[in-house]
Motif scaffolding. Structure first.
Motif, PDB file in Angstrom:
ATOM      1  N   THR A 139       0.859  -1.185   0.000  1.00 32.63           N
ATOM      2  CA  THR A 139       0.000   0.000   0.000  1.00 32.63           C
ATOM      3  C   THR A 139       0.892   1.230   0.000  1.00 32.63           C
ATOM      4  N   THR A 140       0.346   2.354  -0.427  1.00 32.36           N
ATOM      5  CA  THR A 140       1.149   3.567  -0.515  1.00 32.36           C
ATOM      6  C   THR A 140       0.362   4.754   0.026  1.00 32.36           C
ATOM      7  N   PHE A 141       1.089   5.729   0.566  1.00 34.21           N
ATOM      8  CA  PHE A 141       0.453   6.939   1.052  1.00 34.21           C
ATOM      9  C   PHE A 141       1.455   8.084   0.982  1.00 34.21           C
ATOM     10  N   GLU A 142       0.923   9.304   0.963  1.00 30.96           N
ATOM     11  CA  GLU A 142       1.750  10.515   0.949  1.00 30.96           C
ATOM     12  C   GLU A 142       1.628  11.212   2.285  1.00 30.96           C
ATOM     13  N   VAL A 202      -3.534   2.586   5.667  1.00 30.07           N
ATOM     14  CA  VAL A 202      -3.129   3.814   6.346  1.00 30.07           C
ATOM     15  C   VAL A 202      -4.291   4.795   6.414  1.00 30.07           C
ATOM     16  N   ILE A 203      -4.438   5.429   7.576  1.00 26.92           N
ATOM     17  CA  ILE A 203      -5.381   6.522   7.733  1.00 26.92           C
ATOM     18  C   ILE A 203      -4.737   7.582   8.621  1.00 26.92           C
ATOM     19  N   LYS A 208      -2.113  12.115  13.979  1.00 26.71           N
ATOM     20  CA  LYS A 208      -1.412  10.839  13.984  1.00 26.71           C
ATOM     21  C   LYS A 208      -1.525  10.147  12.630  1.00 26.71           C
ATOM     22  N   VAL A 209      -0.566   9.291  12.349  1.00 30.32           N
ATOM     23  CA  VAL A 209      -0.610   8.390  11.198  1.00 30.32           C
ATOM     24  C   VAL A 209      -0.851   6.990  11.752  1.00 30.32           C
ATOM     25  N   ASN A 263      -8.284  -4.845   5.770  1.00 31.11           N
ATOM     26  CA  ASN A 263      -9.201  -3.725   5.595  1.00 31.11           C
ATOM     27  C   ASN A 263      -8.653  -2.628   4.697  1.00 31.11           C
ATOM     28  N   SER A 264      -9.534  -1.724   4.346  1.00 27.83           N
ATOM     29  CA  SER A 264      -9.171  -0.421   3.799  1.00 27.83           C
ATOM     30  C   SER A 264     -10.059   0.608   4.474  1.00 27.83           C
TER      31      SER A 264
END
Length: 327
Positions: A139-142, A202-203, A208-209, A263-264
């Motif tokens: 998974t990826t996040f910025e 990721v949320i 917080k991350v 999950n997502s």
């Protein structure tokens, strides 16, 4: 919208494990997940979450007959990065399903069309990491102008099946710098059947991350854990992250929900509430290998946040739709 227990009808989408929902700026929700045959990647879209249930799925990529990407196509995710669509997925390198069960690598597809159900999906190739070993569920996040990849992988020197890693990305299919281990299976609830940390999602909320992830075998022991770091911290420093010593979402015998996980996250149509997207079964006893039981249905659940800014997932809710057990 008013948060009630029955806001969404469950199961959400039948026989779709590892569900991924993404709400785009075009107003559409996009859905993908593992299909029971593990032989292709499909997408569907709709203006509402409930609309995804009846939306026509489109197969956008199929596995090869042999060699790399020829078996066990698992856990696709769709992301929109700098004007292009990307699908991350895992695939085994052998057509012999059983032999290739833990021989996965991570791969990336790219599409320049405005609508990812149209245009061409181009193979950008494998995501290469420190080891040529079992790896999946990328998974990826910025965050603060930096793009990261988070993924599970087998470290040949560590006992177990997969640990969670993070690295900075050079582009959507290439990591750069050192990969850092964030978590390995260590608690009792993470090592039942298999020693597994997988399925990261990721949320970012409340300074917080958060990284939710799944642990243990894919039967009724499957459950979700949680990592978190301060949004100002160095996300590549393992010391920045804290791990919950207890699962945050798990089987509810009372509600007839077994093995919730992988999950997502998405949001409601009005953008005001967070939604947990996950899979679970509605029965405990499974004939044969749980991976080949098709009834890990996708489900939706609204969740809230406590006074300290942490997600409160509660328990998986009872099904509100009558579903027949399919063998």
């Amino acid at each position: 919208m008013t948060i009630t227990a029955n806001t969404y009808r469950n199961p959400f989408i039948e026989q779709r494990a590892d569900p991924w929902v993404y709400k785009h700026a075009d107003g559409f929700y996009y859905f993908t997940g593992s299909v029971p045959a593990y032989d292709c990647i499909e997408l569907r879209r709709a203006k509402t979450l409930d609309g995804l249930r009846e939306a026509e799925p489109k197969v956008v990529w199929r596995k090869y007959d042999r060699g790399p990407m020829s078996a066990n196509i698992w856990a696709p995710e769709i992301h929109y990065i700098e004007g292009k669509w990307y699908i991350y997925f895992a695939a085994a390198r052998t057509a012999e399903t059983k032999a290739g069960l833990f021989d996965h690598r991570m791969f990336v597809l790219e599409n320049e069309s405005a609508n990812p159900l149209e245009g061409s999906w181009i193979e950008k190739g494998q995501i290469f990491t420190k080891w040529e070993s079992f790896s999946l569920d990328a998974t990826t996040f910025e965050h603060k102008g930096v793009r990261y990849l988070v993924w599970p992988q087998k470290d040949p020197s560590i006992e177990g099946n997969s640990n969670l890693y993070i690295a900075e990305m050079e582009n959507p299919w290439t990591i750069k710098g050192e990969q850092v281990m964030l978590s390995k299976p260590e608690f009792d609830w993470e090592v039942i059947g298999y020693k597994v940390n997988e399925g990261p999602a990721v949320i970012k909320r409340n300074g917080k991350v958060f990284i939710a992830y799944s642990a243990s075998a894919t039967d009724h022991h499957y459950c979700m854990g949680l990592l978190w770091a301060n949004e100002e911290a160095d996300l590549l420093d393992p010391a920045s992250w804290t791990k919950s010593p207890t699962p945050v979402f798990q089987t509810s015998e009372e509600n007839g929900q077994y093995g919730p996980g992988h999950n997502s996250f998405t949001v409601t149509e009005d953008g005001k509430h967070d939604v947990l997207v996950y899979h679970a079964r509605s029965y405990k006893e499974i004939e044969g290998d749980p991976l080949y039981d098709p009834n890990r249905h996708a489900r939706l659940k609204l969740f809230t946040w406590d006074k300290d800014g942490f997600p409160q997932f509660g328990e998986p809710l009872p099904d509100t739709m009558n579903m027949e057990k399919v063998k």
